[in-house]
Enzyme design. Sequence first.
Site, mmCIF file in Angstrom:
data_model
loop_
_atom_site.group_PDB
_atom_site.id
_atom_site.type_symbol
_atom_site.label_atom_id
_atom_site.label_comp_id
_atom_site.label_asym_id
_atom_site.label_seq_id
_atom_site.Cartn_x
_atom_site.Cartn_y
_atom_site.Cartn_z
ATOM 1 N N THR A 94 28.148 -26.349 6.503
ATOM 2 C CA THR A 94 28.035 -25.182 5.491
ATOM 3 C C THR A 94 26.939 -25.013 5.475
ATOM 4 O OG1 THR A 94 29.128 -25.604 3.231
ATOM 5 C CG2 THR A 94 31.110 -24.781 5.162
ATOM 6 N N HIS A 95 26.666 -24.078 5.231
ATOM 7 C CA HIS A 95 24.711 -23.871 5.268
ATOM 8 C C HIS A 95 23.718 -24.900 6.019
ATOM 9 C CE1 HIS A 95 25.574 -21.427 1.382
ATOM 10 N NE2 HIS A 95 27.113 -21.971 1.721
ATOM 11 N N SER A 113 11.778 -28.860 32.601
ATOM 12 C CA SER A 113 10.531 -28.652 32.090
ATOM 13 C C SER A 113 9.762 -29.135 33.555
ATOM 14 C CB SER A 113 9.886 -29.761 30.667
ATOM 15 O OG SER A 113 8.857 -29.726 31.038
ATOM 16 N N LYS A 135 12.620 -34.028 30.063
ATOM 17 C CA LYS A 135 13.407 -33.213 29.506
ATOM 18 C C LYS A 135 14.493 -32.793 29.973
ATOM 19 C CE LYS A 135 12.082 -30.917 25.964
ATOM 20 N NZ LYS A 135 11.738 -30.127 25.087
#
Length: 506
Positions: free
Chosen positions: A170-171, A290, A296
């Site tokens: 949460t948060h 990329s 990537k």
Amino acid sequence: MTDDDPGTTADDAETAGDSAESGTAVRGDRFSGGPARAFLSSLAADDAIFAADLAVDRAHVVMLAEQGIVDDAVAGEILAALESVEAAGHGALPDGEDVHEAIETAVIDRVGPDGGRMHTARSRNDEVATCIRYRLREDLLAVAEATLTLREALLEVAEAHAETVMPGYTHLQPAQPTTVGHYLLSYEGGIARDTERLLGAYDRTNRSPLGGAAFAGTPFDVDRERTADLLGFDGLVRNSMDAASARDFLAEAATACATLSTTLSGLAEDLILFSNKGFLELSDDYSSTSSIMPQKKNPDTLELTRGVAGDAIGEATGTLSLLKGLPRAYNRDLQRAHASVFAVADDVREAAEVAAGAVATADWAEGTLASAAGDGFSTATGVADLLAAGGMPFRTAHEIVAAAAEGIGDADDPATAAAKVDEAAREITGEPLSAHVSREDVEAALDPTESVASRDSAGGPAPDAVAEALAASGVELDDDAEELATRRDALAAATERLETEVATYV
Ligand code: ARG
């Protein structure tokens, strides 16, 4: 001038035949030109309702013949002309302000003046409203079907990972351990409501405005129920002014799409974050790379899924803004309302399908998830629950665990952490933990897997609760699939009815 510009081109002039010189069949040489002509025309965008308009024309002509409003022979000629217009395609239509006018012009070009009987007892206002609904209902079913595909993927992976422990947040702070199955079911529940919203929007869209005419009805003895039935509508938009004016069904479709895509964007965001933390690896099929950084692997498909929500929310807002304050009955503003809803429905459908594929093929890193599940003393609530279950007031238990939390780190094993809780208990209550619970139970509560297993309330993450939820969700998914199939079958049956009727004239 682009290809689909509705303005005059050499090709248009050719296909329009005689009517090109005298404007269109509808307006003769009045209102046929002028600098605003391209601005007025929706012909290019009307490609989306070309098939719908042909169906609406056919149903209307069949009904006119059945009611004795046009002769069977004329109906046959018009219906044959419509076949040839269909075969030639939208691109071959003569110039016109919209597809309705262009098809009528093309019919008159083929049949002669009797072709003009097609527009008896109707207006472009009820005609376009019918076309939009006819087209939109297919879009809504397609989006609803994509939600079923996604729910199926979520349920399958949830079942496979019903016991895969992971951190819950949460948060965005570690909160309590849960499981991948429980987490995925949370989205399945949301998407199931999206299916409901889409099917509800479908049911309100699938009503026929045809026969409302411009807004004020018609003196001809039309059979509105008959055209509704031939076009697969479940009933009528009864009031003729409501029939021609109402676009709330468009707003509803747009908001149903926006709500779905908002749910999808949350799922996408989570999965992007999880792949950043190494909790999950997306399949190559749902990743990109990329152009410069060869190592990537980027979650581009999920980023685009998240991005579609922006368009969908914009569409819902735009539709409502366009409709706000429009007086009854018909206003040309309405011409701008529908094409973009069709387009967004398409984007949202694709986003849901891509999300389904990404979910179905992702690899959850069980080891990484298990070792992160207890991070940030995420089992603290479970320890407090245990003390409260042992007879201590929950608030006191909360205070003890909060005090212990300050000294407990991710590296502490359960025995060390339990000792720290015991110390806090002695300080706060003057009693050892053993006055309430056994040391063994405290250590178990500190274990993420045990912590999850203890939370077996309905809808909770314990494996038994997840198994029950999976079974219930599976049944609901099957029910919704049946609801969708019933609607699809009804549309297919109506298409057949209309074809059969048309064949008796041609
Ligand atoms: N193209 C128009 C639309 O989409 C059709 C209705 C035109 N009606 C009218 N009264 N000008 O709304």
